[in-house]
Design an enzyme around this catalytic site. Structure first.
Site, PDB file in Angstrom:
ATOM      1  N   TRP A  59      -7.647  10.143  14.174  1.00  0.00           N
ATOM      2  CA  TRP A  59      -6.657  10.195  13.087  1.00  0.00           C
ATOM      3  C   TRP A  59      -5.724   8.991  13.070  1.00  0.00           C
ATOM      4  CZ3 TRP A  59      -5.236  13.104   8.897  1.00  0.00           C
ATOM      5  CH2 TRP A  59      -3.954  12.874   8.398  1.00  0.00           C
ATOM      6  N   ASN A  65      -2.308   7.631  10.489  1.00  0.00           N
ATOM      7  CA  ASN A  65      -1.554   7.696   9.230  1.00  0.00           C
ATOM      8  C   ASN A  65      -0.674   6.470   9.063  1.00  0.00           C
ATOM      9  OD1 ASN A  65      -0.321   9.770  11.175  1.00  0.00           O
ATOM     10  ND2 ASN A  65       1.299   9.826   9.692  1.00  0.00           N
ATOM     11  N   ASP A  66       0.639   6.585   8.967  1.00  0.00           N
ATOM     12  CA  ASP A  66       1.487   5.478   8.507  1.00  0.00           C
ATOM     13  C   ASP A  66       1.297   4.164   9.283  1.00  0.00           C
ATOM     14  OD1 ASP A  66       2.503   7.900   7.654  1.00  0.00           O
ATOM     15  OD2 ASP A  66       4.456   7.653   8.576  1.00  0.00           O
ATOM     16  N   TRP A  89      -4.208  15.287  12.230  1.00  0.00           N
ATOM     17  CA  TRP A  89      -2.866  14.854  12.613  1.00  0.00           C
ATOM     18  C   TRP A  89      -2.371  15.642  13.829  1.00  0.00           C
ATOM     19  CZ3 TRP A  89       1.955  16.954  13.226  1.00  0.00           C
ATOM     20  CH2 TRP A  89       3.025  16.049  13.255  1.00  0.00           C
ATOM     21  N   GLU A 109      10.911   9.898   2.930  1.00  0.00           N
ATOM     22  CA  GLU A 109      10.369   9.399   4.196  1.00  0.00           C
ATOM     23  C   GLU A 109      10.191   7.887   4.071  1.00  0.00           C
ATOM     24  OE1 GLU A 109       7.609  12.850   5.943  1.00  0.00           O
ATOM     25  OE2 GLU A 109       6.694  11.965   4.180  1.00  0.00           O
TER      26      GLU A 109
HETATM   27  N1  DQQ Z   1       4.572  10.392   8.966  1.00  0.00           N
HETATM   28  C1  DQQ Z   1       5.258  10.321  10.225  1.00  0.00           C
HETATM   29  C2  DQQ Z   1       6.710  10.497   9.926  1.00  0.00           C
HETATM   30  C3  DQQ Z   1       6.806  10.152   8.490  1.00  0.00           C
HETATM   31  C4  DQQ Z   1       5.525  10.679   7.923  1.00  0.00           C
HETATM   32  C5  DQQ Z   1       4.693  11.365  11.163  1.00  0.00           C
HETATM   33  C6  DQQ Z   1       5.139  10.063   6.615  1.00  0.00           C
HETATM   34  O1  DQQ Z   1       7.488   9.620  10.722  1.00  0.00           O
HETATM   35  O2  DQQ Z   1       7.952  10.688   7.877  1.00  0.00           O
HETATM   36  O3  DQQ Z   1       3.358  11.089  11.472  1.00  0.00           O
HETATM   37  O4  DQQ Z   1       3.767  10.095   6.400  1.00  0.00           O
END
Ligand code: DQQ
Length: 478
Positions: A30, A32-33, A57, A211
């Site tokens: 996984w 993400n950001d 996640w 966010e």
């Molecule tokens: N992803 C993170 C946070 C954020 C969110 C957690 C936005 O820090 O707010 O994985 O996708």
């Protein structure tokens, strides 16, 4: 050792036709950001939210990769891992990196079964970003400002310097009001003084919580980018505001949507050329069991170079470095479109530039990922009457439906302006940017790897030009 195993993970997944070849993604599992995006000693460093042990996640670490040119990336060891029993034991959430003599990461540490305690932490590196030491004074920001009237949403620090002072914005919300950004300052990145809210959103219009803020100046104007959780079944969306910044308050005069589809939580940095560069997480659009079966999730956009146009809108173009990996070119010009035109080019990894002269009451566009008989495909449609771009997924089972999580994108052409579509197709990724200002990103998973054909369509439209480049894999020689 770690790098060798990452290489093996990449090789194991390389034959998956849904997996992008020229976009950055983690070796497996996984992602993400984007986090900590920074150019250091000429190299671009990208960190990212990463679960090293699952394609879903959870247990969030910071993965790390480095690139000489924003296109070719090499994996580096994990940069941050949760420390059991500490302020980040439940996960190292998003943040940024700055040059404070030593490279310094500012991130959100989380605690609790739902990551409900969120505090801000720093870490520094003595060996050019390879290994990181968490600071003894962590967390450096503990409490949510009381005016927030809640204690759980308080994260994603974004930091910049003016003169000898550091400033930091945090994403949060004010209970009952919706999203909010809180502003802090510090001389040393350790002692922080809370100033005031930089901006408070309108709950109904701008979402229930914000966010991943980015706040920066382009020319004489300030831009705030926020990722907004809308609540209910409305997909999250990235917004931007442009305006004036005075006395620590931001007064937007223009508001827009940064992407109408799957791009979320973008992070920007300024590189040594002075470019404001943005990378964003391209969210998957398939159910968890399919993600687990695939063994990977999450892609980063091709970095985009940001500017403001004369109307104050955010303009964005994929970095010019992408053109250095263009493969075989194909070119068409001056075609009248009244129906479908099949193209004799196909592929799953293409860079496409198409320029149309739409008629005021017509439609025109491009179909990608078409099955041999054309019954399964993705249509990118410009509806001139409504001035919108719509991305439709066509399948024999469901007919034509909006691509998963992609909203119709308002796209007004100026008088005499042609429709210019830049489309980056890469496995399951489709990044669309119209006239350098309207971004519509989608993810699509064709049912068969031979769904690679392309066609143009239009009702009384003219194609001025179409350029298509076949794109290579950025991992092949690694
Ligand atoms: N992803 C993170 C946070 C954020 C969110 C957690 C936005 O820090 O707010 O994985 O996708």
């Amino acid at each position: 050792m770690i790098l060798e195993s990452q290489k093996q993970l990449r090789q194991r997944l390389a034959s998956d036709p849904h997996r992008p070849r020229y976009h950055f993604l983690s070796p497996a599992n996984w992602m993400n950001d984007p986090n900590g995006f920074i150019q250091w000693k000429g190299q671009y460093h990208l960190f990212y939210q990463y679960n090293p042990n699952s394609a879903l996640w959870g247990d969030i670490h910071w993965g790390h990769a480095v690139s000489p040119d924003l296109i070719h990336w090499s994996d580096l060891p994990i940069a941050l891992a949760p420390t059991p029993g500490s302020y980040d034991e439940a996960g190292c959430y998003s943040g940024c990196a700055v040059d404070n003599g030593l490279p310094t990461i500012i991130y959100t540490g989380t605690v609790g079964p739902k990551n409900e305690i969120q505090t801000q932490c720093i870490a520094t590196s003595q060996d050019d970003l390879l290994t990181w030491q968490k600071h003894a004074n962590n967390p450096v920001i503990g409490d949510v400002p009381p005016e927030s009237k809640q204690t759980r949403d308080f994260r994603d620090p974004f930091v910049w310097k003016e003169g000898d002072t550091w400033y930091l914005v945090l994403a949060s919300r004010i209970d009952g009001n919706g999203g909010a950004i809180f502003l802090y300052r510090s001389k040393d990145l350790i002692d922080w003084e809370y100033l005031n809210p930089l901006l408070i959103g309108d709950r109904a219009r701008d979402g229930i919580c914000w966010e991943c803020p980015n706040f920066f100046k382009i020319d004489q104007r300030w831009v705030l980018i926020v990722s907004t959780i809308m609540g209910g079944t409305t997909p999250p969306i990235v917004r931007y505001f442009v305006g004036a910044y005075e006395n620590f308050r931001f007064s937007p005069t223009y508001e827009g949507i940064l992407d109408y589809g799957r791009l979320y939580a973008p992070l920007t940095t300024v590189d040594h050329h002075g470019r404001r560069l943005l990378m964003g997480w391209l969210r998957e659009a398939r159910p968890n069991p399919e993600i687990e079966q695939a063994g990977w999730a999450g892609v980063q956009s091709i970095p985009r170079n940001l500017s403001l146009d004369s109307y104050g809108r955010l303009a964005m173009v994929p970095v010019a470095e992408l053109e250095q990996i263009h493969g075989e070119p194909h070119h068409w010009a001056n075609l009248d479109l009244a129906g479908y035109v099949s193209l004799d080019v196909e592929g799953l990894a293409l860079d496409i530039v198409a320029e149309f002269e739409p008629q005021p009451d017509g439609q025109c566009g491009l179909s990608l990922l078409c099955s041999p008989d054309g019954t399964e495909r993705l249509d990118i449609v410009y509806e001139a009457t409504k001035q919108v771009i719509v991305v439709n997924r066509i399948t024999p089972e469901h007919g034509s439906i909006l691509a998963e999580g992609v909203l119709p994108a308002s796209h007004q052409l100026d008088t005499g302006e042609t429709l210019r579509l830049r489309v980056l197709l890469d496995g399951s990724v489709v990044e669309i940017i119209a006239n350098d200002r309207t971004s519509v990103t989608s993810r699509v998973y064709p049912s068969h790897p031979d769904h690679t054909k392309l066609r143009l369509f239009g009702t009384q439209a003219r194609l001025r030009l179409l350029d298509i480049w076949e794109m290579p894999s950025i991992w092949q020689s690694r």
